[in-house]
Design a protein around this motif. Structure first.
Motif, PDB file in Angstrom:
ATOM      1  N   ARG A  37       0.855  -1.299  -0.194  1.00  0.00           N
ATOM      2  CA  ARG A  37       0.152  -0.100   0.072  1.00  0.00           C
ATOM      3  C   ARG A  37       0.780   1.058  -0.160  1.00  0.00           C
ATOM      4  O   ARG A  37       1.549   1.340   1.000  1.00  0.00           O
ATOM      5  N   VAL A  40      -0.947   5.372   1.100  1.00  0.00           N
ATOM      6  CA  VAL A  40      -2.404   5.274   1.812  1.00  0.00           C
ATOM      7  C   VAL A  40      -2.298   4.791   3.150  1.00  0.00           C
ATOM      8  O   VAL A  40      -3.464   4.105   3.419  1.00  0.00           O
ATOM      9  N   GLN A  41      -1.230   4.600   3.790  1.00  0.00           N
ATOM     10  CA  GLN A  41      -1.279   3.729   4.941  1.00  0.00           C
ATOM     11  C   GLN A  41      -2.285   4.517   5.949  1.00  0.00           C
ATOM     12  O   GLN A  41      -2.793   3.891   6.678  1.00  0.00           O
ATOM     13  N   GLN A  43      -4.667   6.559   5.437  1.00  0.00           N
ATOM     14  CA  GLN A  43      -6.179   6.337   5.274  1.00  0.00           C
ATOM     15  C   GLN A  43      -6.741   4.690   5.535  1.00  0.00           C
ATOM     16  O   GLN A  43      -7.837   4.374   5.848  1.00  0.00           O
ATOM     17  N   HIS A  44      -5.707   3.916   5.274  1.00  0.00           N
ATOM     18  CA  HIS A  44      -6.013   2.332   5.412  1.00  0.00           C
ATOM     19  C   HIS A  44      -6.139   2.222   6.846  1.00  0.00           C
ATOM     20  O   HIS A  44      -7.029   1.457   7.419  1.00  0.00           O
ATOM     21  N   ILE A  65     -15.152   7.404   0.928  1.00  0.00           N
ATOM     22  CA  ILE A  65     -13.687   7.393   0.442  1.00  0.00           C
ATOM     23  C   ILE A  65     -14.029   8.288  -1.129  1.00  0.00           C
ATOM     24  O   ILE A  65     -14.783   7.873  -2.296  1.00  0.00           O
ATOM     25  N   GLY A  72      -7.427   3.693  -6.307  1.00  0.00           N
ATOM     26  CA  GLY A  72      -7.316   2.329  -5.310  1.00  0.00           C
ATOM     27  C   GLY A  72      -8.381   2.615  -4.133  1.00  0.00           C
ATOM     28  O   GLY A  72      -8.187   2.134  -2.975  1.00  0.00           O
ATOM     29  N   LYS A  73      -9.629   3.220  -4.449  1.00  0.00           N
ATOM     30  CA  LYS A  73     -10.600   3.146  -3.518  1.00  0.00           C
ATOM     31  C   LYS A  73     -11.099   1.843  -3.336  1.00  0.00           C
ATOM     32  O   LYS A  73     -11.012   1.401  -1.945  1.00  0.00           O
ATOM     33  N   LEU A  76      -8.368  -0.317  -1.471  1.00  0.00           N
ATOM     34  CA  LEU A  76      -8.432   0.159  -0.084  1.00  0.00           C
ATOM     35  C   LEU A  76      -9.389  -0.409   0.706  1.00  0.00           C
ATOM     36  O   LEU A  76      -9.061  -0.882   1.862  1.00  0.00           O
ATOM     37  N   ASP A  79      -8.820  -4.238   1.001  1.00  0.00           N
ATOM     38  CA  ASP A  79      -7.939  -4.503   1.982  1.00  0.00           C
ATOM     39  C   ASP A  79      -8.467  -4.471   3.639  1.00  0.00           C
ATOM     40  O   ASP A  79      -7.998  -5.179   4.600  1.00  0.00           O
ATOM     41  N   LEU A 211      -7.977   9.773  -1.147  1.00  0.00           N
ATOM     42  CA  LEU A 211      -6.815   9.432  -1.639  1.00  0.00           C
ATOM     43  C   LEU A 211      -6.259  10.330  -2.591  1.00  0.00           C
ATOM     44  O   LEU A 211      -6.648  10.630  -3.530  1.00  0.00           O
TER      45      LEU A 211
END
Length: 428
Positions: A37, A40-41, A43-44, A65, A72-73, A76, A79, A211
């Motif tokens: 990732r 976006v760490q 946001q994750h 989001i 990558g919405k 994310l 994940d 993002l």
């Protein structure tokens, strides 16, 4: 007599290639590859904490989001959902598929497997039906109720439903703490809050996760390596080692680095990278078992092909002549719109100048060719014009530029010399 150790099992090269294609293609085509990732760490982590509070503590939440397409919405979200180990119910809705609230409610009922509970019951309103569905999921008090996560892709399209009833009731349930519910929307629109009615806004938590594709080119290369590397469990360990070592050397190649840099500069969209790598991977076969720099160069060339220029290669000579006539009119009148009659007159000048009977078509035939160009969306009518205007005098706009036409003429099969000279000649 001591037994010798069996040599390491080797597969035929054909089987190795089949395994490589199967594993890597599946990885490139699936939505949420469990790779790195990048950027976006935070946001994750935020999204995972939000969902865990719903699942473990029974806390209802809602969030949006927001980011451009391909950033990558979905990845994310996939994940984050993988990290939620507890038992949850997920309802996936898409604004492109559930075009009204009735269809959406039917889909919610199907995904929650509550068709037998609803049966032939008649409900007074959407809210009553949704409340009944959520009540049917309860197994006791709030703490023991099964958490439900609603995932709304293309969220902005749900805002166009009549009275925004679905959004209002979902956010209302999440706010009223009746049952542990999380509502997560995915959208590309930055102005999404302006689309929501006041009563819907008042029930939304206003959590927004943006993002921004903040990763570097080094991260981009790492993702590329991660996507193309063979996992340790590959059936032929020696081939896997050779593949991965070749890949390591290849990604340090200046030519490959330039291709990736060009792709990175034009778009950080991960789907574009997946497409590029997929095109390169398609060139691997038994006689060519490993990727090389030429594969990346060819994949990049295919990615940058102009689709409209390719359409021109399939036109008839008459249609190509009309396109050239339009190009001349655009140059003469500085991009002003034209009509069929003007194009016909320009084409007739060419026919008279060359005195060739081969280009002497009847006017209805030329009009048919002109309409065919419109059907292929190479030209389009100007907006705001009356449809009562005769089609010969309807103003049109050419959707091609000179470079596309010139490129198409160079590759046009068996293009007559007269037509080629006409296209490149200076206007008098």
């Amino acid at each position: 007599m001591s037994k010798r150790k069996n040599p390491e099992k080797r597969l035929p090269i054909g089987q190795c290639i089949s395994q490589v294609q199967a594993q890597l293609r599946q990885r490139l085509l699936q939505q949420g590859h469990p790779g790195k990732r990048c950027g976006v760490q935070a946001q994750h982590k935020h999204l995972v904490e939000l969902l865990k509070r719903t699942v473990t503590q029974g806390e209802s939440n809602s969030a949006l989001i927001i980011s451009p397409r391909g950033s990558g919405k979905s990845m994310l979200l996939h994940d984050a959902l993988k990290e939620i180990k507890e038992n949850t119910l997920q309802v996936h809705l898409n604004g492109l598929l559930q075009t009204n609230d009735r269809i959406a409610l039917k889909e919610i009922t199907r995904q929650l497997q509550l068709e037998n509970v609803v049966g032939d019951r008649v409900f007074g309103s959407f809210a009553e039906n949704l409340a009944f569905l959520l009540e049917a999921l309860k197994t006791g008090d709030r703490a023991s109720s099964c958490p439900v996560i609603f995932l709304l892709d293309e969220f902005d399209l749900f805002a166009h439903h009549k009275n925004q009833t679905l959004l209002y009731n979902l956010f209302d349930v999440a706010q009223s703490a009746q049952a542990p519910v999380a509502v997560i929307g995915l959208t590309c629109r930055l102005d999404i809050m302006e689309l929501l009615e006041k009563r819907v806004k008042s029930r939304f938590s206003h959590r927004q996760i943006h993002l921004l594709n903040a990763f570097t080119f080094s991260d981009y290369q790492d993702v590329c390596k991660d996507l193309l590397s063979l996992a340790p469990g590959f059936p032929d360990a020696q081939f896997s080692e050779e593949w991965n070592s070749n890949l390591q050397v290849l990604l340090e190649n200046k030519i490959v680095e330039d291709v990736l840099q060009k792709q990175f500069n034009s778009s950080k969209d991960m789907r574009s990278l997946h497409t590029l790598l997929h095109l390169a991977l398609c060139r691997v076969n038994v006689s060519h078992p490993h990727l090389n720099a030429a594969d990346f160069v060819e994949a990049s060339r295919l990615r940058s092909l102009d689709s409209k220029a390719n359409i021109l290669h399939g036109l008839s000579v008459l249609e190509m002549c009309l396109v050239i006539a339009m190009k001349h009119l655009q140059d003469v009148y500085s991009g002003e719109p034209f009509n069929f009659q003007m194009v016909h007159n320009e084409f007739q000048k060419f026919v008279q100048r060359k005195a060739h009977s081969v280009y002497n078509f009847e006017k209805p035939v030329i009009l048919k060719a002109f309409e065919h160009l419109q059907q292929m969306e190479l030209i389009r009518p100007m907006e705001g014009l009356s449809v009562r205007t005769q089609k010969e005098y309807r103003l049109m706009k050419l959707l091609l530029d000179n470079s596309q036409i010139s490129e198409a003429l160079q590759k046009y099969p068996n293009c007559p010399t007269d037509v080629r000279q006409w296209a490149t000649s200076a206007l008098t």
